[in-house]
Design a protein around this motif. Structure first.
Motif, PDB file in Angstrom:
ATOM      1  N   PHE A 156       0.830  -1.202   0.000  1.00  0.00           N
ATOM      2  CA  PHE A 156       0.000   0.000   0.000  1.00  0.00           C
ATOM      3  C   PHE A 156       0.865   1.253   0.000  1.00  0.00           C
ATOM      4  CE2 PHE A 156      -2.488   3.379   1.822  1.00  0.00           C
ATOM      5  CZ  PHE A 156      -3.783   3.172   1.368  1.00  0.00           C
ATOM      6  N   LEU A 157       1.848   1.309   0.895  1.00  0.00           N
ATOM      7  CA  LEU A 157       2.710   2.479   1.033  1.00  0.00           C
ATOM      8  C   LEU A 157       3.508   2.741  -0.235  1.00  0.00           C
ATOM      9  CD1 LEU A 157       4.295   4.681   2.564  1.00  0.00           C
ATOM     10  CD2 LEU A 157       5.736   2.846   3.495  1.00  0.00           C
ATOM     11  N   GLU A 158       4.147   1.697  -0.748  1.00  0.00           N
ATOM     12  CA  GLU A 158       5.015   1.875  -1.915  1.00  0.00           C
ATOM     13  C   GLU A 158       4.221   2.299  -3.147  1.00  0.00           C
ATOM     14  OE1 GLU A 158       6.923  -1.866  -2.187  1.00  0.00           O
ATOM     15  OE2 GLU A 158       8.162  -1.579  -0.385  1.00  0.00           O
ATOM     16  N   THR A 159       3.021   1.749  -3.323  1.00  0.00           N
ATOM     17  CA  THR A 159       2.211   2.139  -4.477  1.00  0.00           C
ATOM     18  C   THR A 159       1.724   3.573  -4.336  1.00  0.00           C
ATOM     19  OG1 THR A 159       1.474  -0.166  -4.678  1.00  0.00           O
ATOM     20  CG2 THR A 159       0.260   1.488  -5.922  1.00  0.00           C
ATOM     21  N   MET A 160       1.233   3.930  -3.167  1.00  0.00           N
ATOM     22  CA  MET A 160       0.740   5.285  -2.957  1.00  0.00           C
ATOM     23  C   MET A 160       1.830   6.319  -3.194  1.00  0.00           C
ATOM     24  SD  MET A 160      -0.803   7.042   0.535  1.00  0.00           S
ATOM     25  CE  MET A 160       0.816   7.085   1.310  1.00  0.00           C
ATOM     26  N   ALA A 161       2.995   6.116  -2.576  1.00  0.00           N
ATOM     27  CA  ALA A 161       4.068   7.111  -2.679  1.00  0.00           C
ATOM     28  C   ALA A 161       4.657   7.175  -4.082  1.00  0.00           C
ATOM     29  CB  ALA A 161       5.166   6.793  -1.663  1.00  0.00           C
TER      30      ALA A 161
ATOM     31  N   SER B   9      -6.923   8.034  -7.618  1.00  0.00           N
ATOM     32  CA  SER B   9      -6.104   7.602  -6.482  1.00  0.00           C
ATOM     33  C   SER B   9      -6.477   8.307  -5.194  1.00  0.00           C
ATOM     34  CB  SER B   9      -4.621   7.860  -6.788  1.00  0.00           C
ATOM     35  OG  SER B   9      -4.215   7.220  -7.974  1.00  0.00           O
ATOM     36  N   SER B  10      -7.103   9.488  -5.289  1.00  0.00           N
ATOM     37  CA  SER B  10      -7.376  10.265  -4.087  1.00  0.00           C
ATOM     38  C   SER B  10      -8.252   9.514  -3.098  1.00  0.00           C
ATOM     39  CB  SER B  10      -8.027  11.604  -4.471  1.00  0.00           C
ATOM     40  OG  SER B  10      -9.300  11.396  -5.068  1.00  0.00           O
ATOM     41  N   ASN B  11      -9.283   8.845  -3.583  1.00  0.00           N
ATOM     42  CA  ASN B  11     -10.150   8.090  -2.681  1.00  0.00           C
ATOM     43  C   ASN B  11      -9.643   6.687  -2.402  1.00  0.00           C
ATOM     44  OD1 ASN B  11     -11.946  10.147  -2.266  1.00  0.00           O
ATOM     45  ND2 ASN B  11     -13.733   9.043  -3.005  1.00  0.00           N
ATOM     46  N   VAL B  12      -8.780   6.171  -3.264  1.00  0.00           N
ATOM     47  CA  VAL B  12      -8.227   4.846  -3.032  1.00  0.00           C
ATOM     48  C   VAL B  12      -7.213   4.883  -1.896  1.00  0.00           C
ATOM     49  CG1 VAL B  12      -6.810   3.016  -4.034  1.00  0.00           C
ATOM     50  CG2 VAL B  12      -8.628   4.060  -5.387  1.00  0.00           C
ATOM     51  N   PHE B  13      -6.339   5.890  -1.888  1.00  0.00           N
ATOM     52  CA  PHE B  13      -5.260   5.945  -0.908  1.00  0.00           C
ATOM     53  C   PHE B  13      -5.558   6.876   0.262  1.00  0.00           C
ATOM     54  CE2 PHE B  13      -2.784   4.890  -4.851  1.00  0.00           C
ATOM     55  CZ  PHE B  13      -2.430   3.609  -4.461  1.00  0.00           C
ATOM     56  N   LEU B  14      -6.165   8.010   0.012  1.00  0.00           N
ATOM     57  CA  LEU B  14      -6.289   9.020   1.057  1.00  0.00           C
ATOM     58  C   LEU B  14      -7.603   8.919   1.815  1.00  0.00           C
ATOM     59  CD1 LEU B  14      -4.849  12.088  -0.902  1.00  0.00           C
ATOM     60  CD2 LEU B  14      -3.639  10.297   0.347  1.00  0.00           C
ATOM     61  N   GLN B  15      -8.727   8.951   1.110  1.00  0.00           N
ATOM     62  CA  GLN B  15     -10.046   8.865   1.726  1.00  0.00           C
ATOM     63  C   GLN B  15     -10.269   9.940   2.785  1.00  0.00           C
ATOM     64  OE1 GLN B  15     -11.652   5.095   2.458  1.00  0.00           O
ATOM     65  NE2 GLN B  15     -10.764   4.182   0.657  1.00  0.00           N
ATOM     66  N   TRP B  16      -9.683  11.136   2.563  1.00  0.00           N
ATOM     67  CA  TRP B  16      -9.957  12.260   3.449  1.00  0.00           C
ATOM     68  C   TRP B  16     -11.396  12.705   3.355  1.00  0.00           C
ATOM     69  CZ3 TRP B  16      -7.252  14.232   7.327  1.00  0.00           C
ATOM     70  CH2 TRP B  16      -5.875  13.995   7.394  1.00  0.00           C
ATOM     71  N   SER B  17     -12.074  12.352   2.261  1.00  0.00           N
ATOM     72  CA  SER B  17     -13.477  12.749   2.137  1.00  0.00           C
ATOM     73  C   SER B  17     -14.325  12.173   3.256  1.00  0.00           C
ATOM     74  CB  SER B  17     -14.033  12.303   0.777  1.00  0.00           C
ATOM     75  OG  SER B  17     -13.940  10.898   0.630  1.00  0.00           O
ATOM     76  N   ASN B  18     -13.914  11.040   3.824  1.00  0.00           N
ATOM     77  CA  ASN B  18     -14.647  10.475   4.958  1.00  0.00           C
ATOM     78  C   ASN B  18     -14.557  11.373   6.187  1.00  0.00           C
ATOM     79  OD1 ASN B  18     -15.411   8.243   3.495  1.00  0.00           O
ATOM     80  ND2 ASN B  18     -13.665   7.022   4.137  1.00  0.00           N
ATOM     81  N   LEU B  19     -13.576  12.257   6.213  1.00  0.00           N
ATOM     82  CA  LEU B  19     -13.402  13.169   7.337  1.00  0.00           C
ATOM     83  C   LEU B  19     -13.894  14.571   7.007  1.00  0.00           C
ATOM     84  CD1 LEU B  19      -9.847  12.052   8.521  1.00  0.00           C
ATOM     85  CD2 LEU B  19     -12.076  11.221   9.271  1.00  0.00           C
ATOM     86  N   GLY B  20     -14.651  14.700   5.908  1.00  0.00           N
ATOM     87  CA  GLY B  20     -15.242  15.978   5.573  1.00  0.00           C
ATOM     88  C   GLY B  20     -14.344  16.908   4.791  1.00  0.00           C
ATOM     89  N   LEU B  21     -13.210  16.429   4.288  1.00  0.00           N
ATOM     90  CA  LEU B  21     -12.278  17.277   3.547  1.00  0.00           C
ATOM     91  C   LEU B  21     -12.530  17.144   2.053  1.00  0.00           C
ATOM     92  CD1 LEU B  21      -9.710  19.102   3.879  1.00  0.00           C
ATOM     93  CD2 LEU B  21      -8.386  17.032   3.383  1.00  0.00           C
ATOM     94  N   SER B  22     -12.652  18.260   1.362  1.00  0.00           N
ATOM     95  CA  SER B  22     -12.826  18.246  -0.087  1.00  0.00           C
ATOM     96  C   SER B  22     -11.525  18.639  -0.760  1.00  0.00           C
ATOM     97  CB  SER B  22     -13.942  19.218  -0.503  1.00  0.00           C
ATOM     98  OG  SER B  22     -13.594  20.542  -0.139  1.00  0.00           O
TER      99      SER B  22
END
Length: 497
Positions: free
Chosen positions: A340-345, A373-386
């Motif tokens: 996960f880490l190596e692919t994301m970075a 990739s934004s929702n695959v790796f980060l998923q900040w949208s679950n925390l209300g961040l756009s």
């Protein structure tokens, strides 16, 4: 003649003689009691009594090795080399003295905390801020430090409290009387820690985790200036530890640090702090073994015309990663944290660094893979961040699609934007373009759409439900049931056309 006497022979056999009803003297009474107890306890195993410590306090050592850093007045070469080779996530060596509670009031009572906190706040610390199945040893890296690092403890409390007070109910909630004291305590403890000369504490994994939590909280609450300052501080600490390669013992922490850095870049637009100014990117992961396990060949042919070689390689790696994840989901398996880490970075950071002419197909692909990739790796949208900066650039790209001669690429780009970064206000221009692309590709059902998307690049675990809802609200029956996933309430569903 005395009223009672005791005789002793050479083998220590005692005799007691009583001549009247008077009580024996104290010494004789003690001898009688001792003799009676010998018979009463015959055959029993009596446990040795434990010696009580002073004031009933027990000393507890954190689960960390005995390491010394020598002279830590300034982070010298020897200190950095020692920290870079650290194989454990816990480096705070100070003994913490805790009082064992007389009764256990809850499941949290068995955990000794290093500072006084309210029980109700502690109960919520163990609720995760995000659901992820990729990471291992969470308890060792994220729960155990709660017992010996006060800054980490208070950071986890106020971030968790904010999650349940503001993010879960989806409302704007400034720090209140429950969260703000923990934020202030965490900041005070960290300032005191950085003012000391103990690099083992200042550069520890738990210190990094506390600063990362404060940076993420600032990012979610809209304090971009504070978030950037904290991320820059994280970058300095990681550099003093020996760089990102020193995180082999705790890759999950590095993932969260990089997620915070990437979230800042996608939201506001500044270049990321990590892998900047000449820092080399992480190498692409070798996914061949995982692909062979799933029976899927590595992606050698790209379904679209991509001019730039580096962009083409990034596409291949991300496409292979999607195949691996889909196989893991279908077979109820898990991929490693390192994968996960190596692919994301190796995928997201180079995409942010690439530059192409606006309106070119390569720029459309770059923005499409970055958005995907934004929702695959980060998923900040679950925390209300756009991701407002990314959404703005991608919106401009998709509204100028006259250059695109590949309807499958256009359809994939539109669907990726719809389920990732666009909100309900984009439906007025997005849905007509999406419907036009569906007709050009002769798609008549969600099954056909799903087959096309998987042939390009798709992860069903992340995008199937919002993708199906988007398709049915655009080209399906008017009474189709829509699905709104958690964290994407501002994205799906669009008003029916």
């Amino acid at each position: 003649m005395p009223r009672a006497m005791a005789a002793t022979n050479s083998s220590s056999l005692h005799f007691v003689v009583s001549t009247d009803v008077a009580k024996p003297n104290p010494e004789l009474r003690k001898l009688i009691r001792s003799h009676v107890m010998l018979g009463k306890n015959k055959g029993k195993q009596i446990q040795p009594r434990k010696k009580k410590g002073p004031s009933g306090v027990q000393e507890v050592l954190p689960s960390s090795p005995n390491r010394t850093c020598g002279n830590t007045t300034t982070p010298g070469v020897d200190v950095v080399a020692s920290l870079a080779s650290t194989a454990t996530a816990y480096q705070i060596q100070a003994r913490s003295r805790i009082t064992i509670p007389p009764k256990f009031g809850s499941t949290m009572s068995t955990i000794p905390f290093p500072d006084a906190v309210e029980p109700a706040a502690v109960e919520k610390v163990l609720f995760p801020l995000e659901a992820c199945t990729f990471f291992e040893k969470r308890a060792e890296a994220w729960i155990a430090p709660l017992t010996f690092d006060s800054a980490f403890l208070h950071t986890m409390i106020f971030t968790s409290q904010h999650y349940f007070d503001a993010i879960v109910p989806r409302r704007s909630s400034p720090p209140d009387g429950r969260t703000f004291p923990h934020l202030l305590k965490a900041l005070r403890i960290l300032r005191e820690r950085f003012a000391q000369v103990n690099d083992q504490a200042r550069l520890s994994f738990t210190t990094l985790a506390a600063v990362m939590g404060i940076a993420g909280h600032a990012l979610v609450t809209g304090d971009a200036k504070a978030a950037k300052q904290h991320i820059e501080g994280l970058h300095k600490i990681v550099g003093l530890r020996g760089g990102v390669t020193s995180f082999r013992a705790n890759p999950k922490l590095l993932i969260e640090i990089l997620r915070t850095d990437l979230g800042m870049a996608l939201r506001s637009g500044p270049p990321p702090v990590f892998f900047n100014s000449g820092e080399p990117f992480l190498p692409y992961p070798d996914l061949t073994g995982l692909l062979d396990l799933g029976g899927a060949p590595s992606t050698s042919a790209i379904p679209f015309d991509i001019v730039d070689c580096e962009l083409a390689q990034t596409w291949r790696v991300m496409s292979d990663f999607c195949s691996v994840v889909n196989f893991a989901v279908d077979t109820a398996q898990r991929i490693s944290t390192e994968t996960f880490l190596e692919t994301m970075a190796s995928v997201v950071y180079p995409l942010l660094n690439m530059r192409f002419d606006f309106g070119s197909s390569d720029e459309a692909v770059r923005l499409g893979v970055l958005t995907f990739s934004s929702n695959v790796f980060l998923q900040w949208s679950n925390l209300g961040l756009s991701y407002s900066h990314l959404a703005s650039n991608f919106r401009r790209c998709l509204t100028d699609m006259t250059y695109c001669t590949q309807p499958q690429l256009q359809l994939w780009l539109l669907m990726v934007g719809a389920v990732s970064v666009f909100d309900a206000h984009d439906g007025t221009w997005l849905k007509p373009l999406l419907l036009q692309s569906i007709e050009l590709c002769k798609i008549n059902s969600w099954e056909e759409m799903h087959h096309l998307l998987k042939a390009v690049m798709w992860i069903g675990l992340v995008y199937d439900k919002p993708g199906k809802a988007m398709f049915e609200s655009t080209a399906g029956p008017k009474n189709a049931t829509t699905y709104t996933p958690i964290g994407m309430s501002a994205i799906m569903p669009f008003p029916s056309s």
